[in-house]
Every structure is written in structure tokens, then in C-alpha cells.
Scaffold this motif. Structure first.
Motif, PDB file in Angstrom:
ATOM      1  N   TRP A  42       0.830  -1.202   0.000  1.00 53.20           N
ATOM      2  CA  TRP A  42       0.000   0.000   0.000  1.00 53.20           C
ATOM      3  C   TRP A  42       0.864   1.250   0.000  1.00 53.20           C
ATOM      4  N   THR A  43       2.001   1.186   0.661  1.00 55.06           N
ATOM      5  CA  THR A  43       2.880   2.347   0.732  1.00 55.06           C
ATOM      6  C   THR A  43       3.355   2.768  -0.657  1.00 55.06           C
ATOM      7  N   LEU A  44       3.763   1.810  -1.468  1.00 58.80           N
ATOM      8  CA  LEU A  44       4.206   2.146  -2.818  1.00 58.80           C
ATOM      9  C   LEU A  44       3.068   2.703  -3.665  1.00 58.80           C
ATOM     10  N   LEU A  45       1.863   2.203  -3.473  1.00 59.43           N
ATOM     11  CA  LEU A  45       0.727   2.733  -4.221  1.00 59.43           C
ATOM     12  C   LEU A  45       0.356   4.141  -3.752  1.00 59.43           C
ATOM     13  N   ILE A  46       0.484   4.398  -2.459  1.00 61.53           N
ATOM     14  CA  ILE A  46       0.271   5.749  -1.945  1.00 61.53           C
ATOM     15  C   ILE A  46       1.293   6.694  -2.566  1.00 61.53           C
ATOM     16  N   ASN A  89      -9.116   6.646  -4.601  1.00 63.16           N
ATOM     17  CA  ASN A  89      -8.310   6.111  -5.705  1.00 63.16           C
ATOM     18  C   ASN A  89      -7.838   4.692  -5.447  1.00 63.16           C
ATOM     19  N   LEU A  90      -7.453   4.409  -4.206  1.00 59.99           N
ATOM     20  CA  LEU A  90      -6.828   3.130  -3.881  1.00 59.99           C
ATOM     21  C   LEU A  90      -7.812   2.075  -3.390  1.00 59.99           C
ATOM     22  N   GLY A  91      -8.947   2.500  -2.842  1.00 58.27           N
ATOM     23  CA  GLY A  91      -9.880   1.538  -2.266  1.00 58.27           C
ATOM     24  C   GLY A  91      -9.354   0.928  -0.977  1.00 58.27           C
ATOM     25  N   ILE A  92      -8.501   1.618  -0.289  1.00 56.96           N
ATOM     26  CA  ILE A  92      -7.883   1.163   0.960  1.00 56.96           C
ATOM     27  C   ILE A  92      -8.767   1.579   2.140  1.00 56.96           C
ATOM     28  N   THR A  93      -8.755   0.798   3.213  1.00 59.19           N
ATOM     29  CA  THR A  93      -9.543   1.171   4.389  1.00 59.19           C
ATOM     30  C   THR A  93      -8.965   2.426   5.023  1.00 59.19           C
ATOM     31  N   ARG A  94      -9.818   3.171   5.696  1.00 60.35           N
ATOM     32  CA  ARG A  94      -9.382   4.419   6.358  1.00 60.35           C
ATOM     33  C   ARG A  94      -8.278   4.120   7.379  1.00 60.35           C
ATOM     34  N   HIS A  95      -8.465   3.050   8.141  1.00 61.25           N
ATOM     35  CA  HIS A  95      -7.488   2.694   9.173  1.00 61.25           C
ATOM     36  C   HIS A  95      -6.110   2.415   8.561  1.00 61.25           C
ATOM     37  N   ARG A  96      -6.083   1.577   7.529  1.00 55.39           N
ATOM     38  CA  ARG A  96      -4.816   1.215   6.900  1.00 55.39           C
ATOM     39  C   ARG A  96      -4.164   2.442   6.255  1.00 55.39           C
ATOM     40  N   LEU A  97      -4.962   3.264   5.578  1.00 51.94           N
ATOM     41  CA  LEU A  97      -4.433   4.471   4.944  1.00 51.94           C
ATOM     42  C   LEU A  97      -3.861   5.421   5.988  1.00 51.94           C
ATOM     43  N   SER A  98      -4.585   5.616   7.071  1.00 53.40           N
ATOM     44  CA  SER A  98      -4.111   6.487   8.142  1.00 53.40           C
ATOM     45  C   SER A  98      -2.783   5.979   8.698  1.00 53.40           C
ATOM     46  N   GLU A  99      -2.699   4.685   8.900  1.00 49.07           N
ATOM     47  CA  GLU A  99      -1.480   4.051   9.396  1.00 49.07           C
ATOM     48  C   GLU A  99      -0.301   4.282   8.429  1.00 49.07           C
ATOM     49  N   ARG A 100      -0.523   4.042   7.149  1.00 45.25           N
ATOM     50  CA  ARG A 100       0.547   4.174   6.156  1.00 45.25           C
ATOM     51  C   ARG A 100       0.968   5.627   5.975  1.00 45.25           C
ATOM     52  N   LEU A 101       0.001   6.539   5.895  1.00 43.62           N
ATOM     53  CA  LEU A 101       0.341   7.957   5.767  1.00 43.62           C
ATOM     54  C   LEU A 101       1.109   8.430   7.009  1.00 43.62           C
ATOM     55  N   GLY A 102       0.672   7.967   8.180  1.00 44.22           N
ATOM     56  CA  GLY A 102       1.364   8.331   9.418  1.00 44.22           C
ATOM     57  C   GLY A 102       2.816   7.890   9.415  1.00 44.22           C
TER      58      GLY A 102
END
Length: 177
Positions: A24-28, A45-58
Motif C-alpha cells: 500500500w505504501t508504494l501505491l500511496i 483512488n486506492l480503495g484502501i480502508t481508512r485505518h490502513r491508509l491512516s497508518e501508512r500515511l502516518g
């Protein structure tokens, strides 16, 4: 070795993977280079869960790859922008895209084409020697241990271990489990 300790190896690939090694990080990062800035845009765009996206962006913010910049005060909202460290990942993503174009595109062709603004022509990323400009290929490059691995080799040599290969030295550089 545990994945949580990978950043402690004497290996730039392992250390880099500790930051960007999750898919997910590379796709972000891909989307960030394509202009995505806001949480909702990434999620859509990614269809990623809010929790996972928040974690990766953090994690990307924590590692200095992205920076949060306010774009609205009421309510307070942020967008994510690439830092100099993040922009340094551009060659990595372009090389990965080239590999995908060469080996995964299929009969329909490449999904994205890249136009060099300087000359206006279509371009393909090429990894080249910083000194002579010749394209780099595995058979034309010889890796050698840098100062940290040389120091480890000397230390292991004093302990009776001799002639360790570079992969063996890297393996010995990881922390005990």
C-alpha cells in the motif's frame, strides 16, 4: 530475522524497505507523484480502508517522506505533500513502472506513458552510471563492501571468520532475534 528489525541491517535495500516495503505504501507514493494530496482522494483512488491508509500515511510522515500541510482551518484538514526525501523515491517508482511495462503490460500496452517536459518526447526510465552515463546492467556492475560492512568483515575476521560474501556479511549485520 523479524521484519521490525530490518532497518537495523547494514543494507540500504533493507533499510529502504523498512519505510516503503509494504505494497500500500508504494501505491500511496505512486498516487502522490501523480498529484494526489488529500486523504479522501487517496482512499477513493486506492480503495484502501481508512485505518490502513491512516497508518501508512502516518508512517510516511514519521519517516519524513511526506509532510502534512493544512489546507483548511475550519474544520482543520491536511493534505500530504512529498518532501525532498519523498521526491528521492521518484527513480525507484519509475524503475518499478519500467519493469511493470516490460514484463506485466500485456498485449494492450503500457498503462501510462511518460513525456519528458524538457524535449517533449516520450521517455522510458533508464538506470545509468553517474560517471559515464552508460546504462547499468547487473553484469556490468561489481558490488563491493562499503565502510560499515568492511568494519564488520574485519571484526568477524578477528573472531576467526574469513572470506564472507557480501550477502553473508549483510546477514550477519542483523540484530539478534
Amino acid at each position: 530475522m523479524r521484519w521490525t528489525n530490518i532497518d537495523q541491517q547494514l543494507c540500504s535495500v533493507a533499510r529502504a524497505l523498512s519505510v516503503v516495503g509494504e505494497r500500500w505504501t508504494l501505491l500511496i507514493l505512486r498516487d502522490a507523484f501523480l498529484g494526489t494530496r488529500r486523504f479522501e482522494q487517496f482512499q477513493h483512488n486506492l480503495g484502501i480502508t481508512r485505518h490502513r491508509l491512516s497508518e501508512r500515511l502516518g508512517k510516511l510522515v514519521e519517516q519524513g517522506v511526506l509532510v502534512k500541510v493544512p489546507y483548511c482551518e475550519r474544520p482543520l484538514r491536511h493534505e500530504y505533500r512529498l518532501t525532498r526525501k519523498g521526491l528521492g523515491l521518484y527513480p525507484v517508482l519509475m524503475s518499478l513502472a519500467r519493469w511493470g511495462d516490460d514484463w506485466m503490460a500485456g498485449d494492450e500496452g503500457v498503462p501510462l506513458e511518460y513525456v519528458h517536459r524538457g524535449c517533449g518526447k516520450l521517455t522510458r526510465p533508464v538506470l545509468a552510471c553517474s560517471e559515464c552515463g552508460e546504462p547499468l546492467r547487473p553484469e556490468g556492475v561489481t558490488p563491493r563492501a562499503g565502510p560499515p560492512l568492511e568494519a564488520l568483515a574485519r571484526e568477524l575476521g578477528r573472531a576467526g571468520e574469513k572470506n564472507l560474501s557480501i550477502p553473508a556479511l549483510i546477514g550477519r549485520s542483523r540484530p539478534p532475534e
